[in-house]
Design a protein around this motif. Structure first.
Motif: not given
Length: 126
Positions: A33-46
């Motif tokens: 759940a934490d990893e998915i949240r961080l991956a989504k944030e990374a996608n948004e930042n990109l």
């Protein structure tokens, strides 16, 4: 272990292994759940970086590589950003697939354990 009807169910070695496996899967689910949240944030930042790059009217922009900013042509940065977006999307998809797999395994273990122990075991999070 005492069941809801007052009889005592014996916890076998296999039962204990299933309980332990359920616990490990539950821990991994929380990590995911934490990893998915961080991956989504990374996608948004990109995505945001790509949008800012489109709005930029410069031919050369600063691009962060590790801890260093390098001056690079806009076309090269666009290419790198697209590759990074694809990689991030693949990573997120892989994490989501792992989450679904874990949820399926946990559901199967719940069936087995609740079938044997009934209300004497609590596998739900409050």
């Amino acid at each position: 272990m005492q069941q809801g009807d007052g009889t005592e169910a014996q916890v076998t070695w296999d039962d204990q292994q299933n309980i332990n496996r359920f616990g490990r899967l539950n821990n991994r689910l929380h990590e995911l759940a934490d990893e998915i949240r961080l991956a989504k944030e990374a996608n948004e930042n990109l995505e945001d970086a790509g949008n800012e790059l489109i709005l930029s009217d410069e031919d050369v922009v600063r691009f962060q590589i590790g801890e260093v900013f390098a001056h690079m042509p806009v076309d090269d940065v666009e290419t790198r950003l697209e590759q990074m977006k694809e990689d991030a999307a693949k990573k997120l998809e892989k994490l989501e697939e792992e989450k679904e797999s874990i949820l399926a395994q946990m559901a199967e273990l719940k069936k087995i354990l609740y079938g044997k122990f009934g209300e004497a075991i609590n596998l739900e999070e409050d």
